[in-house]
Design a protein around this motif. Structure first.
Motif, PDB file in Angstrom:
ATOM      1  N   ASP A  40     -46.485  26.750  -6.145  1.00 10.65           N
ATOM      2  CA  ASP A  40     -45.341  25.839  -6.235  1.00 10.65           C
ATOM      3  C   ASP A  40     -44.366  25.995  -5.076  1.00 10.65           C
ATOM      4  O   ASP A  40     -43.607  25.065  -4.782  1.00 10.65           O
ATOM      5  N   ASP A  41     -44.378  27.148  -4.422  1.00 11.23           N
ATOM      6  CA  ASP A  41     -43.463  27.370  -3.304  1.00 11.23           C
ATOM      7  C   ASP A  41     -44.179  27.336  -1.952  1.00 11.23           C
ATOM      8  O   ASP A  41     -43.633  27.778  -0.943  1.00 11.23           O
ATOM      9  N   ALA A  42     -45.402  26.804  -1.937  1.00  7.97           N
ATOM     10  CA  ALA A  42     -46.162  26.754  -0.687  1.00  7.97           C
ATOM     11  C   ALA A  42     -45.496  25.801   0.303  1.00  7.97           C
ATOM     12  O   ALA A  42     -44.864  24.818  -0.089  1.00  7.97           O
ATOM     13  N   PRO A  43     -45.634  26.068   1.599  1.00  8.63           N
ATOM     14  CA  PRO A  43     -45.083  25.141   2.594  1.00  8.63           C
ATOM     15  C   PRO A  43     -45.719  23.759   2.461  1.00  8.63           C
ATOM     16  O   PRO A  43     -46.876  23.631   2.077  1.00  8.63           O
ATOM     17  N   MET A  44     -44.952  22.747   2.801  1.00 12.42           N
ATOM     18  CA  MET A  44     -45.464  21.375   2.775  1.00 12.42           C
ATOM     19  C   MET A  44     -46.141  21.093   4.115  1.00 12.42           C
ATOM     20  O   MET A  44     -45.727  20.218   4.885  1.00 12.42           O
ATOM     21  N   ALA A  45     -47.221  21.850   4.378  1.00 14.74           N
ATOM     22  CA  ALA A  45     -47.898  21.729   5.671  1.00 14.74           C
ATOM     23  C   ALA A  45     -48.676  20.428   5.779  1.00 14.74           C
ATOM     24  O   ALA A  45     -48.643  19.749   6.810  1.00 14.74           O
TER      25      ALA A  45
ATOM     26  N   ALA B 237     -39.588  14.054  -0.799  1.00 17.21           N
ATOM     27  CA  ALA B 237     -39.343  13.730  -2.210  1.00 17.21           C
ATOM     28  C   ALA B 237     -40.503  12.964  -2.818  1.00 17.21           C
ATOM     29  O   ALA B 237     -40.780  13.086  -4.012  1.00 17.21           O
ATOM     30  N   ALA B 238     -41.212  12.175  -1.996  1.00 12.65           N
ATOM     31  CA  ALA B 238     -42.311  11.351  -2.498  1.00 12.65           C
ATOM     32  C   ALA B 238     -43.665  12.040  -2.394  1.00 12.65           C
ATOM     33  O   ALA B 238     -44.613  11.657  -3.095  1.00 12.65           O
ATOM     34  N   ALA B 239     -43.792  13.051  -1.526  1.00 13.24           N
ATOM     35  CA  ALA B 239     -45.079  13.689  -1.267  1.00 13.24           C
ATOM     36  C   ALA B 239     -45.461  14.645  -2.397  1.00 13.24           C
ATOM     37  O   ALA B 239     -44.615  15.112  -3.162  1.00 13.24           O
ATOM     38  N   ARG B 240     -46.757  14.939  -2.465  1.00 14.74           N
ATOM     39  CA  ARG B 240     -47.297  15.793  -3.525  1.00 14.74           C
ATOM     40  C   ARG B 240     -47.823  17.086  -2.904  1.00 14.74           C
ATOM     41  O   ARG B 240     -48.874  17.104  -2.270  1.00 14.74           O
ATOM     42  N   ARG B 241     -47.064  18.179  -3.109  1.00 20.56           N
ATOM     43  CA  ARG B 241     -47.492  19.487  -2.616  1.00 20.56           C
ATOM     44  C   ARG B 241     -48.859  19.862  -3.211  1.00 20.56           C
ATOM     45  O   ARG B 241     -49.739  20.370  -2.523  1.00 20.56           O
ATOM     46  N   GLU B 242     -49.030  19.582  -4.510  1.00 18.57           N
ATOM     47  CA  GLU B 242     -50.269  19.965  -5.193  1.00 18.57           C
ATOM     48  C   GLU B 242     -51.483  19.196  -4.686  1.00 18.57           C
ATOM     49  O   GLU B 242     -52.626  19.576  -4.936  1.00 18.57           O
ATOM     50  N   GLY B 243     -51.239  18.111  -3.942  1.00 20.25           N
ATOM     51  CA  GLY B 243     -52.345  17.374  -3.354  1.00 20.25           C
ATOM     52  C   GLY B 243     -53.096  18.165  -2.306  1.00 20.25           C
ATOM     53  O   GLY B 243     -54.169  17.743  -1.857  1.00 20.25           O
TER      54      GLY B 243
END
Length: 366
Positions: free
Chosen positions: A91-96, A65-71
């Protein structure tokens, strides 16, 4: 009692995973409070290390919830302004490897711990082994505590490490100047657009400019070079280092609204070990300081989770827990340190842009 020296990601993760398993520990942190100083920039937590530790801590959903996928975005240019590579995260990329502000990660971990778990304003001074096992731990304020297990999670310049080995960090040949642009979207909208949502790298013949978007709206800016330790200092005119580059990069450096600070990359010897001793161990940078290329915090958090699980498996025999933990940690961290050294070499030198481009595009399409 388990005494953890250092309230960084590793120390806090250890306390949290122990708590999940019903085991008490106290974190002794030299900062007077969680807001005593800024925590630095962003961390990219990897699915198989840092995120794995947070799952063991029962904090995966809070982290996501706190992490930034776009980062995870990357833009790479040369010093003339030519775009070499761009990777935008769907926007739907894995949070690798999502990014999270260090302060947000610390808050997440601190808030997960019961009141009293962290003893703030306690700077470690020294420790003495007890005849019955464990250590008497002394702090700068003169107060002692007794610990059945002393865990050094106190970072690069660890004082706990000196109880196990004489090894000290050594300069790795790269020095950097760091600053920030605050509220970048409002104060520098054109530069903010240029940097984008994540990581921004510019490679020159003998200098690397990097910028990174932070979750609080600021942009961290760094200028890194190989050379002697006195190559630059706080008096260095950072903007002059990019003279002759695309003018946008000079504007980015001049827009920084904090004084530039010098950071020298230091490392511990790869494969560092020490004789096992009763009642004491290390994790994170205290055990295996490596170049800051994305592995350090992840390794520290995984160390913490694995140590906590070893203690949970041997709650009545802490030395057995350390004996199970240390060989695995040291072998794993040796491989991570080798990879980090290779990564630092890849992003350094006059051919760095080509090496990094080959890493991201091993099979370029004509």
């Amino acid at each position: 009692m388990i005494a953890i020296i250092g309230g960084g990601p590793g120390g806090l993760t250890l306390a949290r995973v122990l708590q999940v398993h019903g085991i008490d520990a106290v974190v002794y942190e030299r900062d007077a409070s969680r807001r005593a100083r800024t925590q630095g920039g962003m961390l990219d937590l990897h699915a198989d290390t840092g995120q794995l530790a947070l799952r063991a801590a029962g904090l995966e959903s809070e982290f996501l919830a706190a992490a930034r996928r776009e980062g995870q975005d990357h833009r790479m240019l040369d010093h003339t302004g030519k775009l070499l590579f761009q990777q935008d995260t769907p926007d739907d990329a894995p949070m690798a490897r999502p990014e999270i502000d260090r302060a947000d990660l610390r808050d997440l971990l601190v808030d997960s711990l019961p009141a009293g778990t962290i003893s703030w304003g306690r700077a470690f001074s020294h420790a003495e082994p007890r005849s019955a096992g464990g250590y008497v731990v002394h702090f700068a304020d003169g107060s002692p505590v007794e610990a059945d297990l002393l865990v050094g999670a106190d970072g690069a310049n660890s004082r706990v490490r000196r109880l196990l080995t004489d090894a000290e960090p050594e300069y790795a040949g790269t020095i950097a100047l760091h600053s920030s642009i605050h509220d970048a979207d409002r104060t520098q909208p054109e530069l903010a657009e240029m940097v984008g949502r994540g990581n921004f790298w510019v490679f020159g013949p003998d200098l690397r400019l990097s910028a990174q978007r932070h979750g609080d709206g600021s942009i961290g800016v760094s200028l890194s070079q190989q050379g002697p330790e006195d190559l630059v200092d706080e008096r260095t005119d950072a903007a002059r280092l990019v003279d002759g580059w695309d003018p946008r990069f000079g504007r980015l450096v001049r827009a920084c609204d904090e004084p530039f600070v010098v950071r020298k990359i230091a490392v511990l010897p790869i494969g560092l070990t020490w004789p096992r001793r009763s009642g004491i161990t290390l994790l994170g940078d205290a055990a295996h300081l490596m170049p800051p290329v994305g592995e350090g915090a992840n390794a520290a958090m995984l160390d913490a989770a694995e140590l906590a699980l070893a203690i949970a498996a041997h709650p009545d025999d802490l030395d057995a827990a350390v004996a199970a933990y240390e060989p695995v940690m040291l072998a794993r961290s040796t491989e991570a340190a080798k990879l980090s050294a290779m990564a630092l070499e890849m992003i350094s030198g006059p051919d760095a842009a080509q090496k990094v481009l080959r890493f991201f595009q091993p099979d370029p399409v004509d």
